[in-house]
Design an enzyme around this catalytic site. Structure first.
Site, short mmCIF file in Angstrom:
data_model
loop_
_atom_site.label_atom_id
_atom_site.label_comp_id
_atom_site.label_asym_id
_atom_site.label_seq_id
_atom_site.Cartn_x
_atom_site.Cartn_y
_atom_site.Cartn_z
N ASP A 1 61.38 66.52 5.26
CA ASP A 1 60.46 65.46 5.62
C ASP A 1 60.57 65.25 7.13
O ASP A 1 61.58 65.61 7.75
CB ASP A 1 60.79 64.17 4.87
CG ASP A 1 59.57 63.30 4.64
OD1 ASP A 1 58.59 63.46 5.39
OD2 ASP A 1 59.60 62.46 3.72
N PHE A 2 59.55 64.69 7.75
CA PHE A 2 59.52 64.55 9.19
C PHE A 2 60.64 63.63 9.68
O PHE A 2 60.82 62.54 9.14
CB PHE A 2 58.15 64.04 9.64
CG PHE A 2 57.06 65.04 9.41
CD1 PHE A 2 56.80 66.04 10.34
CD2 PHE A 2 56.30 65.00 8.25
CE1 PHE A 2 55.81 66.97 10.12
CE2 PHE A 2 55.30 65.94 8.03
CZ PHE A 2 55.05 66.93 8.97
#
Length: 364
Positions: A230-231
């Site tokens: 995930d970012f």
């Protein structure tokens, strides 16, 4: 683990795909494999490897206009309709390609264990079986349009408070039988999909850097495609790659890996090769190499897709109690009071990955 899942997954990739992947890998230098992991696609054009273009897509294309806003995934789950979920996946995949994307960040199959979870509208509910079956339908529908789905978030992601550094303590049994169960069904149906690793620590180690989680998703569940963080997730992208992360994302503070960060012994050569191979398998198996995305179209919503969104909205409506036989409405009814945000207002999703702004609305 469901008997036969790993065997089914291993047998699911076309040998022709693997031959093409291995032919490309044979031409790649370690620096080019690293460039692929770091998403430096400009350095790979001579190999015919397409750039990944990503968009959040749990309920339609986030950040775009003139697209179809579908009911949020939690509403999709309330339909209990796998065929409807598959058709929604096909529609979102079709619109994604038409807008120039080849990687949809969805579906979200986190198991909703508490109503405090800020992203529950993005999930497919509290039942691992239901989330897995609908998630599989959405994934296969999306990927039927020569596009990669990224199933998220692996695993045990249950809260937004302190999501970047909280430590989720969970037993092995709950982890495997509850939180990983939806992913098992999706991967069995689409082994060459991709999986996004979650933000939190799991039993003391960030999910993005947790060798046990990578062993679960790749070896126990049979994922042949790539993993992606995930970012801004985790603390150390090199440690993540060493543990089993395949595609590098934005690290802490939005920092990208520098060229050379994964070569010269930073991670084993076998790990570098495996990561590059998984990315290429996902690209070839889902048609990205043979079917480049077109130039983005301005308006990709269609009457059929709007009708599908309407069908899903009706199917997701749940009557909890029919007091005094209030429904169905009597035929001679003259007036009806609609109270709350349901008249001229339209709410599609919540802030974040499920919010879709189609530009024009059909309100209740």
């Amino acid at each position: 683990m469901t008997p036969g899942v790993t065997v089914q997954a291993i047998a699911a990739t076309d040998p022709h795909v693997l031959d093409r992947v291995d032919a490309v890998l044979a031409r790649m230098t370690p620096a080019e494999k690293e460039a692929l992991i770091r998403c430096d696609f400009g350095a790979l054009t001579h190999l015919g490897i397409p750039a990944l273009t990503m968009v959040d897509a749990s309920a339609g294309l986030r950040g775009e206009q003139n697209v179809t806003a579908f009911p949020v995934p939690l509403a999709q789950a309330a339909t209990f309709d796998e065929d409807l979920a598959r058709r929604i996946g096909v529609a979102i995949g079709t619109e994604g390609r038409a807008k120039g994307y080849n990687n949809l960040l969805g579906p979200t199959i986190d198991v909703t264990r508490t109503w405090h979870f800020g992203r529950q509208a993005e999930s497919l509910g509290e039942d691992p079986l239901l989330a897995g079956r609908l998630g599989a339908a959405l994934t296969t529908g999306m990927q039927s349009r020569q596009i990669i789905a990224t199933v998220k978030h692996f695993a045990a992601y249950t809260q937004e408070a302190h999501r970047f550094f909280t430590d989720t303590l969970v037993s092995d049994r709950a982890l495997h039988e509850v939180y990983q169960a939806p992913f098992r069904r999706v991967i069995a149906a689409a082994p060459a999909t991709s999986v996004m690793m979650a933000y939190p620590k799991i039993n003391g180690t960030f999910a993005t850097e947790n060798p046990a989680l990578f062993d679960d998703v790749k070896n126990r569940l049979g994922l042949q495609g790539y993993t992606v963080p995930d970012f801004w997730a985790g603390a150390d992208q090199v440690a993540a790659a060493r543990a089993g992360m395949d595609l590098a994302g934005l690290g802490p503070g939005g920092v990208r890996l520098a060229p050379g960060a994964l070569t010269d012994g930073a991670i084993p050569a076998t790990r570098l090769h495996d990561a590059a191979r998984r990315i290429l398998i996902t690209m070839f198996a889902n048609g990205l190499v043979d079917h480049p995305v077109p130039a983005p179209a301005q308006d990709v919503s269609t009457p059929e897709h709007k009708s599908l969104a309407h069908e899903a909205a009706l199917a997701s409506t749940v009557l909890l109690v029919n007091r005094s036989s209030a429904l169905p409405l009597p035929a001679g009814l003259k007036t009806l009071a609609v109270i709350g945000p349901a008249g001229p207002d339209a709410l599609t999703g919540v802030a974040g990955s499920t919010y879709v702004d189609p530009g024009t609305w059909t309100t209740p």
